[in-house]
Design a protein around this motif. Sequence first.
Motif, mmCIF file in Angstrom:
data_model
loop_
_atom_site.group_PDB
_atom_site.id
_atom_site.type_symbol
_atom_site.label_atom_id
_atom_site.label_comp_id
_atom_site.label_asym_id
_atom_site.label_seq_id
_atom_site.Cartn_x
_atom_site.Cartn_y
_atom_site.Cartn_z
ATOM 1 N N SER A 525 -1.371 8.552 8.228
ATOM 2 C CA SER A 525 -1.263 7.532 9.283
ATOM 3 C C SER A 525 0.191 7.153 9.523
ATOM 4 O O SER A 525 1.007 7.162 8.599
ATOM 5 N N TYR A 527 1.335 4.366 9.818
ATOM 6 C CA TYR A 527 1.488 3.024 9.256
ATOM 7 C C TYR A 527 0.940 3.078 7.840
ATOM 8 O O TYR A 527 0.176 3.984 7.483
ATOM 9 N N ARG A 528 1.294 2.138 7.025
ATOM 10 C CA ARG A 528 0.834 2.139 5.637
ATOM 11 C C ARG A 528 -0.518 1.429 5.522
ATOM 12 O O ARG A 528 -0.738 0.398 6.154
ATOM 13 N N PHE A 558 -4.240 -3.136 6.992
ATOM 14 C CA PHE A 558 -3.100 -2.390 7.549
ATOM 15 C C PHE A 558 -2.366 -3.280 8.548
ATOM 16 O O PHE A 558 -2.978 -4.212 9.100
ATOM 17 N N PRO A 559 -1.087 -2.973 8.807
ATOM 18 C CA PRO A 559 -0.177 -2.171 7.992
ATOM 19 C C PRO A 559 0.030 -2.845 6.628
ATOM 20 O O PRO A 559 0.104 -4.077 6.554
ATOM 21 N N ASP A 561 2.519 -3.141 4.664
ATOM 22 C CA ASP A 561 3.760 -3.884 4.445
ATOM 23 C C ASP A 561 3.791 -5.202 5.209
ATOM 24 O O ASP A 561 4.534 -6.118 4.848
ATOM 25 N N ASP A 596 -6.405 3.758 13.579
ATOM 26 C CA ASP A 596 -5.504 4.495 14.473
ATOM 27 C C ASP A 596 -5.593 3.970 15.893
ATOM 28 O O ASP A 596 -4.572 3.791 16.576
ATOM 29 N N TYR A 599 -4.062 0.545 16.105
ATOM 30 C CA TYR A 599 -2.602 0.667 16.032
ATOM 31 C C TYR A 599 -2.028 1.089 17.388
ATOM 32 O O TYR A 599 -0.996 0.576 17.828
ATOM 33 N N LEU A 605 2.214 -4.010 16.432
ATOM 34 C CA LEU A 605 2.275 -3.319 15.149
ATOM 35 C C LEU A 605 3.374 -2.262 15.113
ATOM 36 O O LEU A 605 3.710 -1.749 14.056
ATOM 37 N N HIS A 606 3.914 -1.936 16.264
ATOM 38 C CA HIS A 606 4.894 -0.856 16.345
ATOM 39 C C HIS A 606 6.298 -1.384 16.090
ATOM 40 O O HIS A 606 6.684 -2.442 16.598
#
Length: 733
Positions: A525, A527-528, A558-559, A561, A596, A599, A605-606
Amino acid sequence: MKKSTTNEKQALMNRAYVVAVVLMLLSVVVAGRLVWIQYFAVFQDKTWGERAAASNMRMDTVQAMRGNIYANDGSLLATSIPYYFVELDAKYPDSTYFADHLDALSDSLAQVFGRRTRNGYRAMIRRTRDGKSSTLRLHNRAVSYRTRERIMSWPFFRRGDDKLEDANGKLKYRKTMAGKFTTEYRRYRPFSPMADRTVGTVDSETGRGRVGLEASFNRQLAGTNGANWVQVLPRGVRLPVSDEFNLRPETGSDIHTTLDINFQDVAESSLKKALEKYQANYGCVIVMEVATGKIKALSNLTRKGPNRFVDDRNYALAMGADPGSTFKLATMMAVLEETGIDPDKVWVNAGSGRLVYRGLAINDAHRGGFGSLTASQVLEKSSNIGTHLLMQKYFYSQPDKYLAYLEKFRLKNRTGIHMQGEAAPFIRDRNSKLWGKTSLTPMSYGYDMRLAPIQILALYNAVANQGYWVRPMIVEQVRSSSEIVNTYEPYVTSSPICSERTIKLVQGMLEGVVQRGTAPGLKASPYRVAGKTGTAQKIVNGKYMARRGLRVSFVGYFPADRPKYSCMVLVDNSLAGGSDLYAGEVAAPVFKQVADRIYAYDLSLHAPAPLDPVGDPSPIKWTGRADEVDVMAKVLNLSTPPEPATDSGGMSADSNRWVQGSTAGEGKTKWATRPVDKAEVPDLRGMPLRDALYIMENKGFRVGFKGSGKVVTQSLEPGVSVSGAKRIMLGLK
């Protein structure tokens, strides 16, 4: 003087006595009459009860129009649509108007309804006018609003016929408005079958919500019923006859939910694919906002056969079952809270994958066993034996401590979501008759208990929210027109469910599940992801049966982080080719498909795109219809797109051709055909919003967008097929 005063008093007293006697006699007469009516009139004639039963006049309840249910963007999830029964008071019109317009009305009835001929309708209306009853239902089925509007232009229904000028120009009124409509509301769900069980249904007889939000918020949605005097006709038909003493119904309030139509669509489509692919019985997907607990998607599906799915049970809330390995997170948190160990420095020996402890067989899914593992690896690899060894070492001597931690993690109570049907958690305690010397072992890895998916998700969501537990919520507001009746604020605990150190450690382990453990498919993915797989055997005839299919799940956020969304996926009885499949192969891919798409949809989120370095200009690209691009290229003195192929008749083989041009510096423009007709979802990237809207709306999609400029992201991957509501979100830049 004194004697005169005495005489006046005596006269007043005499008058008072007379009035009292008269009132007493009247009371006796009234009471006697009531007694006679109640007990003795039966011998003279019918009782009043019999007379009331024989009468065709009744006070009838008029249901209020039910409130609407909305998604978070204002899309209608459920509404009430009025339908109308068409009726006529045949005795009301004056004789002249009745004679002049009866044929025209009969013609219209025969053309629109067709149940009788023109003569048949005319005869039916005449019989009613000449008979005892005055009101006639002209059609046994309710008609739509559009048909009602058409009927309003017919004689006996249209306005204006009741006004007539005489020879002197004086306005006269006559009886013409004999037509009337009785309204019946029917519930309509525009996005059905999507989210059917979540939105709920309404009982057609009682008008009450049966399940879902319709039942949970029935009091607010239902409004206040009114009352009408009605005439009861043969076959139970009930027609309103008077407006003088009627009570008007009050419309119900509207419910504004937290559900996102786009998230719900991807959750259901991804779940359907998995259920069909693995021939599973049922499944559910929950998507929740980490910080607020707002549920963005809640999908429940039961597979009834090949490509046949129904949304008939709320598994996410109502299904209490063994959570399996997803519960190992709670055990690990309890160990860390109680001991303060470094999970990367404490080792256990899981051996060859099978251990018998006090007569209880404990097995790991990994063939050959894991051997020596750190405490962190126990969770990452999902070792049952490793989890048991940690439980044995730290809690077998103090089981009450472990149970207290589960209470602190809020696993022993319902979440309190404002929706009916949430199952009560069941976790054994030491007072239970089922408690035994090895009870802690199966509990440590999620057996011998009952938890609903929403309750497991709430735990993982708390970990994503830095330890602060958030109550799941699905309704934000109740509104009556523009007035806010009630607002539901997010509920977040004032103190975390565990220490900051424990949160940081388990967050790292949950990421390790993806990077080094049982869900490697999520590593790809952009993202984490942090989460945990869960595989649980099912109980058949009171025993756990590994060979009767498994209940698999993946829960995470998610993400990783900067968590924004948490998600739970559960699939029951995954069987493909006769062999069992585990959570990493079944549930984790569904999680990835959902995440996905979210996101791609949620541009927040980007990470910001880096600026192009000075002196290294990027190629200039543009996309559009070939004929329009050809005109622009000629104006800019650029090479034009190549001519399309033609058929034998000299016509263009592709009259709706889309092309993409690319040029850098003084280089020659390169052209490539951009196909948009073959795939249901074409590649829209690089197109102006105008062109993307033109293409997708002609394909029947509802298009949303954020930003300005050209399309840089799309929520649906090029080439995919879409089932259910056709919606796509575009990111522009």
